[in-house]
Design a protein around this motif. Structure first.
Motif, short mmCIF file in Angstrom:
data_model
loop_
_atom_site.label_atom_id
_atom_site.label_comp_id
_atom_site.label_asym_id
_atom_site.label_seq_id
_atom_site.Cartn_x
_atom_site.Cartn_y
_atom_site.Cartn_z
N SER A 294 0.83 -1.21 0.00
CA SER A 294 0.00 0.00 0.00
C SER A 294 0.86 1.26 0.00
O SER A 294 0.49 2.27 -0.61
N ILE A 295 1.99 1.20 0.67
CA ILE A 295 2.89 2.36 0.70
C ILE A 295 3.52 2.57 -0.67
O ILE A 295 3.63 3.70 -1.16
N GLU A 296 3.90 1.47 -1.33
CA GLU A 296 4.47 1.56 -2.68
C GLU A 296 3.48 2.21 -3.65
O GLU A 296 3.84 3.09 -4.44
N SER A 297 2.23 1.78 -3.60
CA SER A 297 1.21 2.31 -4.51
C SER A 297 0.86 3.76 -4.22
O SER A 297 0.46 4.49 -5.12
N GLY A 298 1.01 4.15 -2.96
CA GLY A 298 0.73 5.52 -2.57
C GLY A 298 -0.43 5.61 -1.59
O GLY A 298 -1.59 5.44 -1.97
N LEU A 299 -0.11 5.87 -0.34
CA LEU A 299 -1.15 6.16 0.65
C LEU A 299 -1.74 7.54 0.36
O LEU A 299 -1.11 8.36 -0.31
N PRO A 300 -2.93 7.84 0.86
CA PRO A 300 -3.55 9.13 0.54
C PRO A 300 -2.65 10.30 0.95
O PRO A 300 -2.09 10.31 2.05
N LEU A 301 -2.49 11.24 0.01
CA LEU A 301 -1.75 12.49 0.22
C LEU A 301 -0.27 12.28 0.55
O LEU A 301 0.39 13.20 1.03
N SER A 302 0.26 11.09 0.29
CA SER A 302 1.65 10.84 0.67
C SER A 302 2.65 11.53 -0.25
O SER A 302 3.78 11.80 0.16
N TRP A 303 2.27 11.79 -1.47
CA TRP A 303 3.02 12.69 -2.36
C TRP A 303 2.03 13.31 -3.33
O TRP A 303 1.02 12.71 -3.68
N MET A 304 2.31 14.54 -3.76
CA MET A 304 1.32 15.28 -4.55
C MET A 304 1.90 15.81 -5.86
O MET A 304 1.35 16.72 -6.48
N SER A 305 3.00 15.23 -6.31
CA SER A 305 3.58 15.54 -7.62
C SER A 305 4.59 14.46 -7.95
O SER A 305 5.07 13.74 -7.05
N ILE A 306 4.96 14.36 -9.23
CA ILE A 306 5.96 13.36 -9.59
C ILE A 306 7.33 13.76 -9.03
O ILE A 306 8.16 12.88 -8.77
N ASP A 307 7.55 15.05 -8.83
CA ASP A 307 8.82 15.47 -8.22
C ASP A 307 8.91 14.99 -6.77
O ASP A 307 9.96 14.52 -6.33
N GLU A 308 7.79 15.10 -6.04
CA GLU A 308 7.77 14.59 -4.66
C GLU A 308 7.96 13.08 -4.65
O GLU A 308 8.71 12.53 -3.84
N ALA A 309 7.26 12.39 -5.55
CA ALA A 309 7.35 10.94 -5.60
C ALA A 309 8.78 10.50 -5.90
O ALA A 309 9.31 9.57 -5.28
N ALA A 310 9.42 11.19 -6.85
CA ALA A 310 10.80 10.85 -7.19
C ALA A 310 11.74 11.09 -6.02
O ALA A 310 12.65 10.29 -5.76
N ALA A 311 11.51 12.19 -5.30
CA ALA A 311 12.35 12.48 -4.13
C ALA A 311 12.21 11.39 -3.07
O ALA A 311 13.20 10.97 -2.45
N ILE A 312 10.99 10.90 -2.89
CA ILE A 312 10.73 9.87 -1.88
C ILE A 312 11.33 8.53 -2.28
O ILE A 312 11.99 7.85 -1.49
N PHE A 313 11.12 8.13 -3.54
CA PHE A 313 11.62 6.83 -3.98
C PHE A 313 13.12 6.83 -4.21
O PHE A 313 13.81 5.90 -3.78
N ASP A 314 13.63 7.85 -4.89
CA ASP A 314 15.03 7.83 -5.31
C ASP A 314 15.98 8.38 -4.25
O ASP A 314 16.95 7.72 -3.87
N LYS A 315 15.71 9.58 -3.78
CA LYS A 315 16.60 10.21 -2.81
C LYS A 315 16.30 9.75 -1.39
O LYS A 315 17.21 9.60 -0.58
#
Length: 295
Positions: A62-83
């Motif tokens: 569920s965390i991998e798929s995205g919990l509600p409001l856990s990221w709100m742009s692809i830039d945020e998602a990339a920062a969370i996954f990559d960095k």
């Protein structure tokens, strides 16, 4: 829409000088969505593209798929996954099942379609909406009734007024799937942006490949990461000026703050499942603080 996956298969063939040929099957044609990970793990199929929340065996799904409001742009998602390191945690989780995780894929923003306009949480509380996973838990905590319908059942449920709204995907997806015919309004305050998928391969198949083939898969998977999302952004623009013209709403800041508080409670609950989940939630919270969405 299998276009981005077909393009991935073609890209892999090109990068591998024709040494790798991938046959693409639509969802459900070989195995059902909840069984894709099992199928890749056992070798029934060699590769899969799906979302982690389908797999009950994955603690981090569920965390991998995205919990509600856990990221709100692809830039945020990339920062969370990559960095931030979420990619490493997810990859290690898949490895437990004999699967090599190649990359996370940005899917689409997660919006609500409805039979009547939604301008507040109180409007949602008058409805029953289709929602699953962490989003359903968030809404239920706020007094919004939810039901966990499969995508193929959403349109009929809307037609019969069994539900009055659905949280499923992006504006253009509601056009493609014709949900808009039963529910013409769209809430443009996303519950997540983007939902994510993952692409993965049987570990034994991966181990038997040489560097050229591995690099072909990794390179093509990196290109596929943004392909569907970028396609969707352009299609969303079309949908919003045609099908959803004058039928778009947003939530007020006070309601977004209420949603965020409820979402954090969902994050915390997921974080309590085990140590890796706790680390993943810490990464998500650190990002949310960095961008100013939480204190």
């Amino acid at each position: 829409n299998l276009g981005h996956i077909t393009a991935f298969a073609d890209d892999v063939a090109k990068r591998s000088s024709g040494r790798i040929h991938i046959t693409v099957f639509p969802a459900g044609e070989v195995v059902s969505s909840p069984n894709v990970l099992k199928a890749v793990s056992s070798g029934v199929v060699e590769m899969g593209v799906s979302t982690g929340s389908h797999f009950t065996e994955l603690a981090l799904g569920s965390i991998e798929s995205g919990l509600p409001l856990s990221w709100m742009s692809i830039d945020e998602a990339a920062a969370i996954f990559d960095k931030g390191g979420l990619m490493d945690l997810v990859s290690a989780e898949y490895a437990k099942f004999g699967v090599k995780y190649l990359n996370v894929l940005w899917n689409a923003q997660y919006t609500i379609i409805s039979k009547e306009p939604v301008r507040s949480l109180d409007d949602l509380r008058k409805m029953t909406i289709r929602a699953i996973g962490g989003s359903a838990k968030m809404f239920e905590a706020l007094g919004v009734k939810t039901v966990p319908l499969a995508p193929e059942d959403i349109l009929l449920a809307l037609d019969k007024n069994q539900i009055q709204g659905a949280l499923y995907g992006a504006p253009f997806e509601y056009v493609v799937d014709k949900y808009y015919k039963a529910a013409p309004y769209i809430l443009m305050t996303p519950m997540l942006n983007p939902i994510t998928d993952g692409v993965f391969i049987n570990q034994k198949i991966w181990d038997g490949m040489d560097k050229e083939c591995r690099d072909a898969l990794l390179g093509a998977a990196q290109t596929m990461r943004t392909a569907y999302y970028e396609y969707g952004v352009e299609k969303d623009k079309e949908a919003l000026v045609t099908i959803f013209k004058d039928k778009q709403t947003t939530l007020p800041p006070a309601d977004i703050a209420t949603l965020t508080k409820a979402a954090i409670a969902v994050w915390d609950k997921e974080g309590e499942r085990n140590g890796d989940n706790g680390k993943a939630i810490a990464i998500i919270k650190e990002n949310a603080k960095r961008v100013g969405r939480i204190q």
